[in-house]
Scaffold this motif. Structure first.
Motif, PDB file in Angstrom:
ATOM      1  N   ARG A  65       0.831  -1.215   0.000  1.00  0.00           N
ATOM      2  CA  ARG A  65       0.000   0.000   0.000  1.00  0.00           C
ATOM      3  C   ARG A  65       0.863   1.262   0.000  1.00  0.00           C
ATOM      4  O   ARG A  65       0.570   2.231  -0.690  1.00  0.00           O
ATOM      5  N   GLU A  68       2.796   1.567  -3.541  1.00  0.00           N
ATOM      6  CA  GLU A  68       1.998   1.702  -4.762  1.00  0.00           C
ATOM      7  C   GLU A  68       1.645   3.163  -5.028  1.00  0.00           C
ATOM      8  O   GLU A  68       1.097   3.847  -4.164  1.00  0.00           O
ATOM      9  N   ARG A  69       1.953   3.653  -6.220  1.00  0.00           N
ATOM     10  CA  ARG A  69       1.731   5.064  -6.581  1.00  0.00           C
ATOM     11  C   ARG A  69       0.279   5.497  -6.427  1.00  0.00           C
ATOM     12  O   ARG A  69       0.007   6.628  -6.073  1.00  0.00           O
ATOM     13  N   LYS A  70      -0.674   4.612  -6.698  1.00  0.00           N
ATOM     14  CA  LYS A  70      -2.082   5.019  -6.699  1.00  0.00           C
ATOM     15  C   LYS A  70      -2.576   5.459  -5.325  1.00  0.00           C
ATOM     16  O   LYS A  70      -3.538   6.195  -5.219  1.00  0.00           O
ATOM     17  N   ALA A  72      -0.697   7.251  -3.229  1.00  0.00           N
ATOM     18  CA  ALA A  72      -0.125   8.600  -3.112  1.00  0.00           C
ATOM     19  C   ALA A  72       0.107   9.060  -1.676  1.00  0.00           C
ATOM     20  O   ALA A  72      -0.288  10.147  -1.284  1.00  0.00           O
ATOM     21  N   ARG A 105       5.364  13.979 -10.475  1.00  0.00           N
ATOM     22  CA  ARG A 105       4.085  14.534 -10.044  1.00  0.00           C
ATOM     23  C   ARG A 105       4.329  15.907  -9.419  1.00  0.00           C
ATOM     24  O   ARG A 105       5.424  16.185  -8.916  1.00  0.00           O
ATOM     25  N   GLU A 142       5.204  10.300  -4.494  1.00  0.00           N
ATOM     26  CA  GLU A 142       5.816   9.188  -5.223  1.00  0.00           C
ATOM     27  C   GLU A 142       7.257   9.110  -4.750  1.00  0.00           C
ATOM     28  O   GLU A 142       7.770  10.055  -4.149  1.00  0.00           O
TER      29      GLU A 142
END
Length: 193
Positions: A65, A68-70, A72, A105, A142
Motif C-alpha cells: 500500500r 503503490e503510486r495510486k 499517493a 508529479r 511518489e
C-alpha cells in the motif's frame, strides 16, 4: 502473531537493507548494525547518502500500500540545496519536472526561513565560503530512485543534504540517528483509510 511496525532514523552512510549485496565494496553499515528484529524489511528506501525516517515492517499488505503510486502517500523531506532558489525554480518543482524521461508529479515546496534543527552530519557537507545554501521542505506523493536529488538538480540547485522527516502522518520527532521505536496500532490505522 501480530505484525511489527518500526520507525527508524537512518543515519547518513547507512544502506537501507540488512545486507550489503556488493562484495567488492568496502565494508558499509546496513540496517542490521542498528535493528535486530527478525523478518522486517524497509518500506521504500533512502539512499546511503540520505538520512531520516524509514519505516520497517513484516506486513506485506502495508508495504504494498505504501509503495503503490495510486495510494499517493506523502513523504516530506528537508533538503539543503546549493545557492538560493528563485521563485521560478520553486514553481517548477511544484508543477513537476522531467528527470530521466519521466515527468514527476506536482510537489509541495516551500523554502524554510530558518535552518532546521538537525543533528550534525558526519562527515559534514562541503562548505564553500562564497556559495550560500538554502533549506527547502519538499513533499512528494511518489518515490523514485534519487528523485529529490534529480529534481533539485533539474532546476539548477543541487542537493547537499537530504533528510526525510515524515511519511504521511509519521514524523521523525523524538528519534535520534540510529534509534528506532515500535509504532502503536493507533499510528498504523491511518494508512488503511
Amino acid at each position: 502473531m501480530p505484525h511489527r511496525y518500526i520507525l527508524f532514523y537512518k543515519p547518513f552512510n547507512v544502506l537501507s537493507q540488512f545486507s550489503d549485496r556488493d562484495p567488492n565494496a568496502p565494508e558499509r553499515q546496513t540496517l542490521k548494525d542498528y535493528i535486530s528484529v527478525p523478518s522486517v524489511y524497509s518500506v521504500g528506501r533512502l539512499d546511503r547518502d540520505s538520512e531520516g525516517l524509514l519505516l520497517l515492517t513484516d506486513d506485506r499488505k502495508l508495504k504494498y500500500r505504501l509503495g503503490e503510486r495510486k495510494f499517493a502517500h506523502p513523504r516530506t523531506y528537508w533538503v539543503q540545496v546549493e545557492r538560493i532558489p528563485d521563485a521560478e525554480a520553486l514553481e517548477r518543482l511544484r508543477r513537476g519536472v522531467t528527470i530521466q524521461n519521466y515527468r514527476t508529479r506536482p510537489a509541495q515546496v516551500q523554502q524554510l526561513i530558518d535552518e532546521p534543527i538537525l543533528p550534525p552530519r558526519n562527515p559534514p557537507i562541503r562548505y564553500r565560503k562564497n556559495v550560500p545554501t538554502a533549506w527547502l521542505e519538499l513533499t512528494l506523493t511518489e518515490g523514485r530512485n534519487r528523485q529529490v536529488r534529480r529534481m533539485t538538480a533539474a532546476v539548477g540547485f543541487p542537493t547537499l543534504r537530504l533528510v526525510r522527516v515524515a511519511i504521511a502522518h509519521l514524523r521523525l520527532d523524538g528519534l535520534e540517528p540510529g534509534r528506532w521505536r515500535d509504532l502503536s496500532p493507533r499510528e498504523i490505522k491511518p494508512f488503511w483509510r
